[in-house]
Write a protein that holds these residues in place. Structure first.
Motif, short mmCIF file in Angstrom:
data_model
loop_
_atom_site.label_atom_id
_atom_site.label_comp_id
_atom_site.label_asym_id
_atom_site.label_seq_id
_atom_site.Cartn_x
_atom_site.Cartn_y
_atom_site.Cartn_z
N MET A 1 -3.91 -7.66 -39.30
CA MET A 1 -2.65 -8.32 -39.64
C MET A 1 -2.86 -9.27 -40.82
O MET A 1 -3.93 -9.82 -40.99
N THR A 2 -1.80 -9.45 -41.59
CA THR A 2 -1.88 -10.31 -42.77
C THR A 2 -1.51 -11.74 -42.42
O THR A 2 -0.80 -11.99 -41.45
N SER A 3 -2.00 -12.69 -43.21
CA SER A 3 -1.64 -14.09 -43.00
C SER A 3 -0.73 -14.59 -44.12
O SER A 3 -0.38 -15.76 -44.16
N GLN A 4 -0.34 -13.71 -45.08
CA GLN A 4 0.54 -14.09 -46.16
C GLN A 4 1.98 -13.77 -45.78
O GLN A 4 2.26 -12.80 -45.09
N LEU A 5 2.91 -14.61 -46.25
CA LEU A 5 4.31 -14.36 -45.96
C LEU A 5 4.75 -13.05 -46.59
O LEU A 5 4.48 -12.79 -47.77
N THR A 6 5.44 -12.22 -45.81
CA THR A 6 5.93 -10.96 -46.32
C THR A 6 7.26 -11.15 -47.02
O THR A 6 8.10 -11.95 -46.59
N SER A 7 7.48 -10.42 -48.10
CA SER A 7 8.75 -10.50 -48.81
C SER A 7 9.75 -9.47 -48.28
O SER A 7 10.92 -9.50 -48.64
N GLU A 8 9.27 -8.57 -47.43
CA GLU A 8 10.13 -7.51 -46.89
C GLU A 8 10.83 -8.02 -45.64
O GLU A 8 10.21 -8.60 -44.75
N ARG A 9 12.14 -7.80 -45.56
CA ARG A 9 12.89 -8.27 -44.40
C ARG A 9 12.53 -7.45 -43.18
O ARG A 9 12.54 -6.22 -43.20
N ARG A 10 12.20 -8.14 -42.08
CA ARG A 10 11.82 -7.48 -40.84
C ARG A 10 12.79 -7.86 -39.73
O ARG A 10 13.50 -8.87 -39.80
N ILE A 11 12.82 -7.05 -38.70
CA ILE A 11 13.59 -7.35 -37.49
C ILE A 11 12.62 -7.34 -36.33
O ILE A 11 11.84 -6.40 -36.16
N VAL A 12 12.64 -8.41 -35.54
CA VAL A 12 11.66 -8.61 -34.48
C VAL A 12 12.37 -8.61 -33.13
O VAL A 12 13.38 -9.29 -32.94
N PHE A 13 11.83 -7.85 -32.18
CA PHE A 13 12.36 -7.79 -30.83
C PHE A 13 11.35 -8.43 -29.90
O PHE A 13 10.21 -7.98 -29.80
N VAL A 14 11.78 -9.51 -29.22
CA VAL A 14 10.86 -10.35 -28.44
C VAL A 14 11.23 -10.29 -26.96
O VAL A 14 12.36 -10.63 -26.58
N ASP A 15 10.29 -9.87 -26.14
CA ASP A 15 10.44 -9.93 -24.70
C ASP A 15 10.48 -11.40 -24.26
O ASP A 15 10.02 -12.28 -25.00
N ILE A 16 10.99 -11.68 -23.07
CA ILE A 16 11.03 -13.06 -22.58
C ILE A 16 9.84 -13.37 -21.68
O ILE A 16 8.92 -14.07 -22.06
N ASP A 17 9.85 -12.84 -20.45
CA ASP A 17 8.86 -13.23 -19.45
C ASP A 17 7.48 -12.68 -19.79
O ASP A 17 7.29 -11.48 -19.97
N GLY A 18 6.52 -13.59 -19.90
CA GLY A 18 5.16 -13.20 -20.26
C GLY A 18 4.94 -13.08 -21.74
O GLY A 18 3.82 -12.78 -22.18
N THR A 19 5.99 -13.34 -22.54
CA THR A 19 5.89 -13.22 -23.99
C THR A 19 6.42 -14.48 -24.67
O THR A 19 5.68 -15.22 -25.31
N LEU A 20 7.72 -14.73 -24.53
CA LEU A 20 8.30 -15.96 -25.06
C LEU A 20 7.99 -17.15 -24.15
O LEU A 20 7.68 -18.25 -24.62
N VAL A 21 8.10 -16.92 -22.85
CA VAL A 21 7.79 -17.96 -21.86
C VAL A 21 7.08 -17.32 -20.69
O VAL A 21 7.10 -16.10 -20.52
N ASN A 22 6.48 -18.14 -19.85
CA ASN A 22 6.09 -17.72 -18.52
C ASN A 22 7.21 -18.09 -17.57
O ASN A 22 7.90 -19.09 -17.76
N HIS A 23 7.41 -17.26 -16.56
CA HIS A 23 8.56 -17.41 -15.67
C HIS A 23 8.56 -18.81 -15.05
O HIS A 23 7.62 -19.20 -14.38
N GLY A 24 9.63 -19.58 -15.31
CA GLY A 24 9.75 -20.91 -14.76
C GLY A 24 9.17 -22.00 -15.63
O GLY A 24 9.30 -23.18 -15.32
#
Length: 293
Positions: A1-24
């Motif tokens: 993976m790169t550490s430089q900001l990409t100039s290409e527009r991306r769309i990101v799909f993020v799961d919640i439980d176990g990804t964005l947060v832990n349950h509770g």
């Protein structure tokens, strides 16, 4: 993976439980800021969760997203517009209810509007909550524990569910269930995903109509927005994220994902506690580096 900001527009799909947060647990500042910075940088960020729409708590929505995929792909919104609504056939949901009732397996029904539970399923969730509380040591913050207490308490009884808007059935048991037997019994018109709830004892899973999953919903969102699949990123940790991984141009699995789930991913990031979501956003060039918490 790169550490430089990409100039290409991306769309990101993020799961919640176990990804964005832990349950509770609360949302980490690093995850909140990563989503917001990515959007400031011109990228789109969507929730893609197995939760029902009503079960996404306000502090998650307060982060700010461009849309949501809920109920494991049965419902999708771009902004405030509903672009996909695929409830299960009433006869199919009734078949599943009869199957689990007949075998004494606790279950919940998720509709587009609400999640409903049997008393037996609520009892399993509350027992698991008590088990987690017993694991606390001095100094632990109860708010940081994956607790089911408030989660379970707010669900109405399954007898109140409007099955015309039902999306999927979720089962949870303290017993070790043979998923192959259940899958064979319910037949090919359904898709069974094991381990869809963050519970470390017994067995659980979710059942949707075959062909309805996060991946198929993402394909519809991408079609509506005229965004190619190679510009899509999926980030998750569970077996109900596999179809999302297979659809998106790049897939990121959390450190805690099963090995089989990781095999569908292009990259592995840290756990929720390690700031894994912010790490992934930075490494993919969606944001600058963050001080992780």
């Amino acid at each position: 993976m790169t550490s430089q900001l990409t100039s290409e527009r991306r769309i990101v799909f993020v799961d919640i439980d176990g990804t964005l947060v832990n349950h509770g647990s609360p949302v980490l500042d690093s995850a909140r800021e990563a989503v917001r910075e990515a959007r400031r940088n011109g990228h789109l960020v969507f929730i893609a969760t197995g939760r029902g729409e009503a079960d996404v708590q306000p502090d998650i929505r307060e982060i700010g997203f461009d849309g949501e995929i809920t109920n494991s792909g049965a419902l999708a919104h771009i902004g405030n517009e509903t672009v996909l609504s695929r409830p299960m056939e009433v006869a199919d949901m009734q078949f599943l209810i009869n199957y689990f009732e007949g075998r004494g397996i606790p279950y919940l029904v998720q509709t587009h509007d609400q999640t409903y539970t049997t008393e037996a399923a609520k009892a399993v969730m509350l027992a698991y909550d008590a088990y987690l509380r017993e694991q606390l040591t001095p100094g632990d913050d109860l708010e940081e524990v994956h607790t089911f207490a408030n989660f379970a308490a707010g669900f109405p009884d399954v007898s109140e569910a409007d099955l015309t808007h039902a999306a999927k059935l979720v089962f949870i048991s303290e017993a070790d269930l043979d998923m192959r037997v259940i899958a064979d019994d319910i037949g090919d018109r359904f898709h069974l995903v094991p381990g869809s709830m963050p519970v470390s004892i017994g067995s659980n899973g979710e059942i949707s109509p075959r062909g309805i999953n996060k991946g198929s919903a993402i394909e519809e969102v991408l079609r509506r927005l005229a965004i190619p699949t190679q510009n899509a990123i999926g980030i998750g940790d569970s077996w109900n994220d596999v179809e999302m991984f297979d659809v998106c141009g790049e897939a990121v699995a959390m450190a805690g994902a099963d090995q089989g789930v990781k095999e569908h991913a292009d990259h592995i990031t840290g756990s929720v506690e390690e700031g894994g979501l912010a790490q992934a956003f930075a490494n993919l060039g969606l944001t600058s580096a963050h001080v992780l918490n």
